[in-house]
Design an enzyme around this catalytic site. Structure first.
Site, mmCIF file in Angstrom:
data_model
loop_
_atom_site.group_PDB
_atom_site.id
_atom_site.type_symbol
_atom_site.label_atom_id
_atom_site.label_comp_id
_atom_site.label_asym_id
_atom_site.label_seq_id
_atom_site.Cartn_x
_atom_site.Cartn_y
_atom_site.Cartn_z
ATOM 1 N N ASP A 194 -17.274 38.154 7.160
ATOM 2 C CA ASP A 194 -16.137 38.404 6.264
ATOM 3 C C ASP A 194 -15.090 39.047 6.711
ATOM 4 O O ASP A 194 -14.813 40.187 6.389
ATOM 5 C CB ASP A 194 -16.820 38.955 4.931
ATOM 6 C CG ASP A 194 -15.725 38.900 3.827
ATOM 7 O OD1 ASP A 194 -14.837 38.469 3.859
ATOM 8 O OD2 ASP A 194 -16.266 39.995 3.000
ATOM 9 N N LYS A 248 -11.931 37.580 6.169
ATOM 10 C CA LYS A 248 -10.892 36.941 5.290
ATOM 11 C C LYS A 248 -9.726 36.826 5.986
ATOM 12 O O LYS A 248 -8.657 37.313 5.924
ATOM 13 C CB LYS A 248 -10.484 38.175 3.992
ATOM 14 C CG LYS A 248 -11.999 38.053 3.316
ATOM 15 C CD LYS A 248 -11.289 38.961 1.775
ATOM 16 C CE LYS A 248 -12.555 39.053 0.970
ATOM 17 N NZ LYS A 248 -13.658 39.993 1.669
ATOM 18 N N PRO A 272 -19.740 36.091 -4.789
ATOM 19 C CA PRO A 272 -19.974 37.927 -4.646
ATOM 20 C C PRO A 272 -19.597 38.311 -6.293
ATOM 21 O O PRO A 272 -18.804 37.651 -6.971
ATOM 22 C CB PRO A 272 -18.677 38.297 -3.694
ATOM 23 C CG PRO A 272 -17.773 37.277 -3.539
ATOM 24 C CD PRO A 272 -18.335 35.752 -4.247
ATOM 25 N N GLY A 321 -21.272 40.919 -12.508
ATOM 26 C CA GLY A 321 -21.818 39.612 -12.239
ATOM 27 C C GLY A 321 -23.395 39.288 -13.001
ATOM 28 O O GLY A 321 -23.999 40.175 -12.364
ATOM 29 N N ASP A 343 -28.667 36.208 -13.233
ATOM 30 C CA ASP A 343 -29.216 34.896 -13.862
ATOM 31 C C ASP A 343 -28.506 33.622 -14.101
ATOM 32 O O ASP A 343 -28.819 32.486 -14.346
ATOM 33 C CB ASP A 343 -29.965 35.280 -15.417
ATOM 34 C CG ASP A 343 -31.447 36.214 -14.891
ATOM 35 O OD1 ASP A 343 -31.980 35.842 -14.167
ATOM 36 O OD2 ASP A 343 -31.523 37.014 -15.588
#
Ligand code: O7M
Length: 211
Positions: free
Chosen positions: A58, A60, A168, A175, A178
């Site tokens: 990662d 970016k 993420p 977040g 489920d």
């Protein structure tokens, strides 16, 4: 089944190895970013590769095509299996990351929309949709979209179709696993796992939720 990707944002090599090893039975991949690599060096990829799980870099990546190519070549030479790049630098630069990844039989993901509150400042208003479309047009393997905004994930899914969405923002950023696990191909989880008293137990708990 939705993948569980451990975001290993710790700064110490031994701790990183220990957490990754204990969580390995319950996770599908490990994401390594600047915090760990800048602390330990790229050689951490070799350590983690011993676990046999896919390693996602990662970084970016967001530069001109030639620099993106040099970065991505270094990423795959170090033993990573996938790289994450920004798309706002333009299709040519993003495509370079995809080409290098695929030339190493690896994968490349493009950030479509980020998970933090400030992300709405620039990503909303059509930009994320354009980045998702750019990811598709560039042949990327998928996009990054925010677990903190399931409605946005649904909208971006319309654009990327069967390409993967890694998400993420679960747990520490609010977040709900489920909710989001049903919408995406993989949830990316960092602090909820590596700051838990028992990281392996938390990884196991999340691995049951995503099924
Ligand atoms: O679960 P956390 O919040 O501790 O960690 C989330 C990880 O995902 C952390 O490494 C972030 O840098 C990363 N991330 C986001 O949190 N939000 C984004 O929008 C994008 C990423 C990311 O992984 O981009 C590829």
């Amino acid at each position: 089944m939705t993948e569980l990707i451990l975001s290993l944002d710790v700064l110490d090599r031994q701790r990183a190895r220990a957490i990754a090893e204990s969580c390995a039975p319950f996770i599908d991949a490990i994401k390594v970013g600047y915090p760990l690599v800048l602390s330990t060096g790229l050689s951490i990829a070799g350590d983690l590769a011993e676990l046999g799980l896919p390693l996602i870099a990662d970084f970016k990546v967001a530069d001109i095509p030639n620099t993106n190519r040099l970065i991505c070549e270094a990423v795959f030479a170090a033993g990573f299996d996938a790289v994450i790049a920004h798309g706002f630098v333009g299709a040519d630069a993003a495509r370079t990351c995809v080409e290098v990844a695929h030339s190493h039989s690896g994968e490349a993901y493009i950030v479509a929309e980020m998970s933090h509150p400030g992300a709405t400042e620039f990503f909303h208003g059509g930009v994320a949709e354009r980045l998702a479309a750019l990811a598709v047009a560039s042949g990327a393997d998928g996009i990054i979209a925010p677990a903190t905004r399931p409605d946005r994930v649904r909208e971006l899914r319309e654009i990327v179709g069967k390409r993967k969405i890694y998400s993420p923002g679960v747990g520490a950023q609010g977040g709900d696993p489920d909710v989001v696990a049903r919408l995406v191909d993989g949830i990316i989880v960092g602090r909820s796992i590596y700051e838990a008293e028992d990281p392996a137990a938390e990884a196991e708990r999340l691995s049951r939720i995503r099924r």
